[in-house]
Write a protein that holds these residues in place. Structure first.
Motif, PDB file in Angstrom:
ATOM      1  N   ALA A  69      58.768  24.067 -53.705  1.00 39.34           N
ATOM      2  CA  ALA A  69      58.059  25.349 -53.772  1.00 39.34           C
ATOM      3  C   ALA A  69      59.038  26.390 -54.318  1.00 39.34           C
ATOM      4  O   ALA A  69      60.241  26.311 -54.065  1.00 39.34           O
ATOM      5  CB  ALA A  69      57.541  25.765 -52.403  1.00 39.34           C
ATOM      6  N   PHE A  70      58.503  27.345 -55.059  1.00 39.17           N
ATOM      7  CA  PHE A  70      59.359  28.351 -55.675  1.00 39.17           C
ATOM      8  C   PHE A  70      58.557  29.631 -55.822  1.00 39.17           C
ATOM      9  O   PHE A  70      57.402  29.609 -56.248  1.00 39.17           O
ATOM     10  CB  PHE A  70      59.842  27.851 -57.040  1.00 39.17           C
ATOM     11  N   GLU A  71      59.173  30.731 -55.458  1.00 38.29           N
ATOM     12  CA  GLU A  71      58.519  32.029 -55.533  1.00 38.29           C
ATOM     13  C   GLU A  71      59.541  33.069 -55.956  1.00 38.29           C
ATOM     14  O   GLU A  71      60.705  33.003 -55.555  1.00 38.29           O
ATOM     15  CB  GLU A  71      57.958  32.370 -54.151  1.00 38.29           C
ATOM     16  N   VAL A  72      59.118  34.011 -56.768  1.00 39.06           N
ATOM     17  CA  VAL A  72      59.970  35.134 -57.152  1.00 39.06           C
ATOM     18  C   VAL A  72      59.224  36.417 -56.809  1.00 39.06           C
ATOM     19  O   VAL A  72      58.092  36.616 -57.248  1.00 39.06           O
ATOM     20  CB  VAL A  72      60.325  35.096 -58.652  1.00 39.06           C
ATOM     21  N   LYS A  73      59.861  37.250 -55.993  1.00 39.47           N
ATOM     22  CA  LYS A  73      59.294  38.540 -55.615  1.00 39.47           C
ATOM     23  C   LYS A  73      60.088  39.648 -56.282  1.00 39.47           C
ATOM     24  O   LYS A  73      61.318  39.607 -56.278  1.00 39.47           O
ATOM     25  CB  LYS A  73      59.346  38.731 -54.098  1.00 39.47           C
ATOM     26  N   ILE A  91      65.134  41.544 -57.231  1.00 35.59           N
ATOM     27  CA  ILE A  91      64.462  40.275 -57.477  1.00 35.59           C
ATOM     28  C   ILE A  91      64.885  39.307 -56.384  1.00 35.59           C
ATOM     29  O   ILE A  91      66.079  39.089 -56.190  1.00 35.59           O
ATOM     30  CB  ILE A  91      64.827  39.697 -58.856  1.00 35.59           C
ATOM     31  N   GLU A  92      63.899  38.761 -55.674  1.00 38.89           N
ATOM     32  CA  GLU A  92      64.186  37.774 -54.647  1.00 38.89           C
ATOM     33  C   GLU A  92      63.665  36.417 -55.109  1.00 38.89           C
ATOM     34  O   GLU A  92      62.487  36.264 -55.410  1.00 38.89           O
ATOM     35  CB  GLU A  92      63.539  38.139 -53.315  1.00 38.89           C
ATOM     36  N   TYR A  93      64.570  35.451 -55.148  1.00 38.25           N
ATOM     37  CA  TYR A  93      64.257  34.078 -55.522  1.00 38.25           C
ATOM     38  C   TYR A  93      64.162  33.263 -54.244  1.00 38.25           C
ATOM     39  O   TYR A  93      65.139  33.191 -53.491  1.00 38.25           O
ATOM     40  CB  TYR A  93      65.349  33.503 -56.422  1.00 38.25           C
ATOM     41  N   ILE A  94      63.024  32.675 -53.981  1.00 43.00           N
ATOM     42  CA  ILE A  94      62.812  31.881 -52.765  1.00 43.00           C
ATOM     43  C   ILE A  94      62.566  30.443 -53.198  1.00 43.00           C
ATOM     44  O   ILE A  94      61.541  30.129 -53.808  1.00 43.00           O
ATOM     45  CB  ILE A  94      61.629  32.416 -51.948  1.00 43.00           C
ATOM     46  N   SER A 130      69.159  44.191 -58.760  1.00 47.22           N
ATOM     47  CA  SER A 130      69.860  43.486 -57.698  1.00 47.22           C
ATOM     48  C   SER A 130      69.075  42.218 -57.409  1.00 47.22           C
ATOM     49  O   SER A 130      67.925  42.083 -57.813  1.00 47.22           O
ATOM     50  CB  SER A 130      69.987  44.348 -56.438  1.00 47.22           C
ATOM     51  N   ARG A 131      69.728  41.274 -56.722  1.00 47.65           N
ATOM     52  CA  ARG A 131      69.058  40.003 -56.453  1.00 47.65           C
ATOM     53  C   ARG A 131      69.327  39.525 -55.047  1.00 47.65           C
ATOM     54  O   ARG A 131      70.305  39.912 -54.413  1.00 47.65           O
ATOM     55  CB  ARG A 131      69.503  38.946 -57.446  1.00 47.65           C
ATOM     56  N   LYS A 132      68.433  38.676 -54.614  1.00 42.71           N
ATOM     57  CA  LYS A 132      68.559  38.006 -53.332  1.00 42.71           C
ATOM     58  C   LYS A 132      68.070  36.583 -53.549  1.00 42.71           C
ATOM     59  O   LYS A 132      67.056  36.375 -54.216  1.00 42.71           O
ATOM     60  CB  LYS A 132      67.698  38.719 -52.282  1.00 42.71           C
TER      61      LYS A 132
END
Length: 140
Positions: A69-73, A91-94, A130-132
């Motif tokens: 599973a992959f999601e970008v918020k 940008i949050e990469y999950i 910024s990123r997470k």
């Protein structure tokens, strides 16, 4: 690339581009819209998320990472005064998967953000990014 919007009524439009797909655009009732579609600045945020997401998942697949599973918020902050441009983007990469290598994810994100993502490249210098990165182990 060509894109256009065609007015429907009020502040409602239908947008389209070379791909042939369409999207409904509108504005909030409080500013004269009918709340029947995405806001143009929401499309900018979706464009950033989609651009980097496609890069990252492609790179992770090439690195043979078992992503399930992959999601970008994207969270965008806007200036309070007109033209209320986007000033900051987080940008949050999950990423969820089995035995995902954190270094592989970090490198994929770095490559997207610095080399491949045209949406980020277009806004670099005008917007603070910024990123997470959040990793989850997939359930067996």
């Amino acid at each position: 690339m060509d894109a256009k919007v065609v007015w429907k009524s009020g502040l409602a439009f239908t947008g389209s581009a070379n791909s042939g797909f369409t999207v409904d655009l509108d504005s909030d009732v409080a500013v004269g819209g009918s709340d029947s579609g995405l806001r143009p600045m929401e499309l900018v945020a979706i464009g950033i998320a989609g651009c980097t997401a496609m890069d990252v998942i492609s790179i992770l697949q090439k690195k043979r990472q078992d992503v399930t599973a992959f999601e970008v918020k994207v969270t965008a902050q806007r200036a309070p005064e007109h033209p209320k441009r986007i000033t900051e983007v987080e940008i949050e990469y999950i990423v969820t998967g089995r035995n995902i290598d954190p270094a592989a994810v970090e490198r994929a994100v770095e490559l997207s953000e610095t080399k491949y993502c045209s949406a980020i490249a277009t806004m670099r210098g005008c917007v603070t990014f910024s990123r997470k990165i959040t990793l989850h182990e997939a359930q067996a």
